[in-house]
Design an enzyme around this catalytic site. Structure first.
Site, PDB file in Angstrom:
ATOM      1  N   ARG A 134     -15.149  -5.036   3.699  1.00  0.00           N
ATOM      2  CA  ARG A 134     -14.114  -4.577   4.769  1.00  0.00           C
ATOM      3  C   ARG A 134     -13.440  -3.466   4.134  1.00  0.00           C
ATOM      4  O   ARG A 134     -13.046  -3.109   3.056  1.00  0.00           O
ATOM      5  CB  ARG A 134     -13.312  -5.961   4.827  1.00  0.00           C
ATOM      6  CG  ARG A 134     -11.966  -5.389   5.844  1.00  0.00           C
ATOM      7  CD  ARG A 134     -10.761  -4.783   5.161  1.00  0.00           C
ATOM      8  NE  ARG A 134      -9.709  -4.800   6.350  1.00  0.00           N
ATOM      9  CZ  ARG A 134      -8.660  -3.915   5.784  1.00  0.00           C
ATOM     10  NH1 ARG A 134      -8.285  -3.520   4.718  1.00  0.00           N
ATOM     11  NH2 ARG A 134      -7.540  -3.818   6.595  1.00  0.00           N
ATOM     12  N   VAL A 135     -13.558  -2.255   5.088  1.00  0.00           N
ATOM     13  CA  VAL A 135     -12.521  -1.321   4.728  1.00  0.00           C
ATOM     14  C   VAL A 135     -11.478  -1.129   5.816  1.00  0.00           C
ATOM     15  O   VAL A 135     -11.713  -1.443   6.738  1.00  0.00           O
ATOM     16  CB  VAL A 135     -13.531   0.038   4.793  1.00  0.00           C
ATOM     17  CG1 VAL A 135     -12.945   1.526   4.835  1.00  0.00           C
ATOM     18  CG2 VAL A 135     -14.547   0.166   3.643  1.00  0.00           C
ATOM     19  N   GLY A 136     -10.375  -0.926   5.392  1.00  0.00           N
ATOM     20  CA  GLY A 136      -9.050  -0.627   6.498  1.00  0.00           C
ATOM     21  C   GLY A 136      -9.037   0.962   6.801  1.00  0.00           C
ATOM     22  O   GLY A 136      -9.954   1.615   6.764  1.00  0.00           O
ATOM     23  N   ASP A 137      -7.568   0.883   7.184  1.00  0.00           N
ATOM     24  CA  ASP A 137      -7.204   2.392   7.728  1.00  0.00           C
ATOM     25  C   ASP A 137      -7.105   3.502   6.553  1.00  0.00           C
ATOM     26  O   ASP A 137      -7.256   4.700   6.866  1.00  0.00           O
ATOM     27  CB  ASP A 137      -6.047   2.175   8.614  1.00  0.00           C
ATOM     28  CG  ASP A 137      -4.927   1.736   7.544  1.00  0.00           C
ATOM     29  OD1 ASP A 137      -5.049   0.759   6.755  1.00  0.00           O
ATOM     30  OD2 ASP A 137      -3.989   2.662   7.622  1.00  0.00           O
ATOM     31  N   THR A 157       0.856   2.117   6.761  1.00  0.00           N
ATOM     32  CA  THR A 157       0.775   0.907   6.056  1.00  0.00           C
ATOM     33  C   THR A 157       0.577  -0.282   6.795  1.00  0.00           C
ATOM     34  O   THR A 157       1.159  -0.224   8.040  1.00  0.00           O
ATOM     35  CB  THR A 157       1.676   0.734   4.976  1.00  0.00           C
ATOM     36  OG1 THR A 157       1.369  -0.396   4.159  1.00  0.00           O
ATOM     37  CG2 THR A 157       3.219   0.675   5.526  1.00  0.00           C
ATOM     38  N   GLY A 158       0.024  -1.425   6.369  1.00  0.00           N
ATOM     39  CA  GLY A 158       0.033  -2.641   7.318  1.00  0.00           C
ATOM     40  C   GLY A 158      -1.465  -2.860   7.922  1.00  0.00           C
ATOM     41  O   GLY A 158      -2.231  -2.434   7.016  1.00  0.00           O
ATOM     42  N   THR A 192       0.855  -1.261   0.000  1.00  0.00           N
ATOM     43  CA  THR A 192      -0.126   0.106  -0.011  1.00  0.00           C
ATOM     44  C   THR A 192       0.938   1.312   0.019  1.00  0.00           C
ATOM     45  O   THR A 192       1.930   1.323   0.703  1.00  0.00           O
ATOM     46  CB  THR A 192      -0.867   0.231   1.419  1.00  0.00           C
ATOM     47  OG1 THR A 192      -1.898  -0.923   1.186  1.00  0.00           O
ATOM     48  CG2 THR A 192      -1.533   1.421   1.639  1.00  0.00           C
ATOM     49  N   GLY A 201      -4.635  -2.671   8.853  1.00  0.00           N
ATOM     50  CA  GLY A 201      -5.551  -1.586   8.925  1.00  0.00           C
ATOM     51  C   GLY A 201      -6.329  -1.414  10.173  1.00  0.00           C
ATOM     52  O   GLY A 201      -6.487  -0.636  11.064  1.00  0.00           O
TER      53      GLY A 201
END
Ligand code: ASP
Length: 332
Positions: A218-221, A241-242, A190, A244
């Site tokens: 799903r939604v991340g950070d 990154t990583g 990312t 979320g």
């Protein structure tokens, strides 16, 4: 025309010159001359090795006195449009059901921000996020609404699932029976970026296809202001990154900017954020996170939980990939 007034701006000691004079019809007029900071102060950092080529595009814009915001958008576009990168834009690995869904956000030096999440079939979500920021009263648009907004604003529909990402997804289904893979340096890059322009203004943004084979929806950070990125132009910026889920729990990027506000160096601030992640998660197995940060003085830091994280640095003279400091050795 005569020089009348000098106004001190920015943290880098740049000086704006206001010139008073008359316009063509004889009316009094004030003109502000661009307060440029030293060209050597402009710089850009971004996560992972794919940041190297994104930075190249960004620094060209900064060198030509372009804005940090343009540098972020155009720099990130490079990686979004690269089908070889399987974590961002075209070629991004899909969710468990085979849909490529993208998250991105962007923030400028005036606390303006824009974000899109769970957007499908649009190649450059960071540019859509910028449009959300600039053309709507909102900050986040998601899913179908984000997609339709993009189409109305001149973006085209595109199939983002490349043959090779489709094949990886099919293999994953066969071999793993829907078990989620870990987020590590092999399956994640990312891109998150911070830039400083010649006015001494900063901007930041990030863009991703998120956790490979994630649950649908799903939604991340990465589209969440304060988690994926944060910027206070008087203090500095941070991005992540990583995994979320772990970054959201501690509002990672915001936490780093607040630490820098209190005088902590970017390096130490990133390390403290990683320590908070360690404290707030019982199971650290497979939990990679990495942060990068830059303060208003242009000082840079980065830290990750596990080994394997790196970031790309670029100023007008140098481009390099720097291994981040980290806490634990990756064992896989
Ligand atoms: N932070 C991204 C997410 O959780 C993934 C990554 O950076 O690798 O969606």
């Amino acid at each position: 025309m005569k020089r009348r007034d000098f106004v001190k701006i920015g943290g880098l000691g740049a000086t704006a010159i206001i010139i008073e004079g008359c316009n063509a019809s004889g009316k009094p007029e004030k003109k502000e001359i661009l307060p440029l900071v030293d060209l050597n102060e402009t710089k850009v950092i971004s996560t992972w090795s794919s940041g190297l080529k994104a930075n190249k595009t960004a620094i060209k814009i900064l060198k030509n006195n372009g804005s940090a915001l343009d540098a972020i958008e155009k720099g990130l576009n490079v990686v979004e449009s690269d089908p070889e990168n399987t974590s961002v834009g075209v070629g991004g690995l899909p969710d468990a059901n085979g849909n490529v869904t993208l998250d991105a956000c962007i923030m400028d030096h005036n606390f303006n921000c824009g974000s899109v999440s769970y957007i499908k079939n649009i190649e450059n979500p960071i540019s859509v996020a910028r449009k959300v920021m600039e053309e709507t009263p909102h900050i986040m648009l998601s899913g179908k609404g984000a997609y339709e907004f993009a189409l109305k604003n001149g973006f085209s529909h595109k199939n983002l699932l490349t043959e090779s990402s489709k094949k990886s997804w099919e293999d994953w289904k066969k071999e793993n029976n829907y078990k989620l893979p870990a987020i590590n340096h092999e399956n994640h890059d990312t891109i998150a970026m911070i830039a400083m322009d010649r006015k001494g203004n900063m901007a930041t943004g990030c863009t991703t296809s998120g956790w490979a084979y994630k649950m649908e929806g799903r939604v991340g950070d990465s589209p969440i202001i304060g988690s994926g990125v944060y910027l206070d132009n008087e203090v500095g910026a941070a991005c992540a990154t990583g995994l979320g889920e772990a970054i959201i729990k501690i509002c990672g990027s915001h936490a780093i900017v607040e630490l820098m506000r209190n005088g902590v160096s970017p390096q130490q601030a990133c390390k403290i954020a990683v320590e908070r992640i360690k404290k707030s998660n019982k199971d650290l197995k497979d939990l990679q996170v990495g942060f990068i940060a830059m303060n208003k003085k242009g000082e840079i830091g980065s830290y990750s939980l596990y080994s394997g994280f790196n970031y790309a640095y670029q100023d007008i003279q140098r481009s390099k990939l720097i291994d981040s400091q980290y806490d634990l050795d990756w064992e896989n």
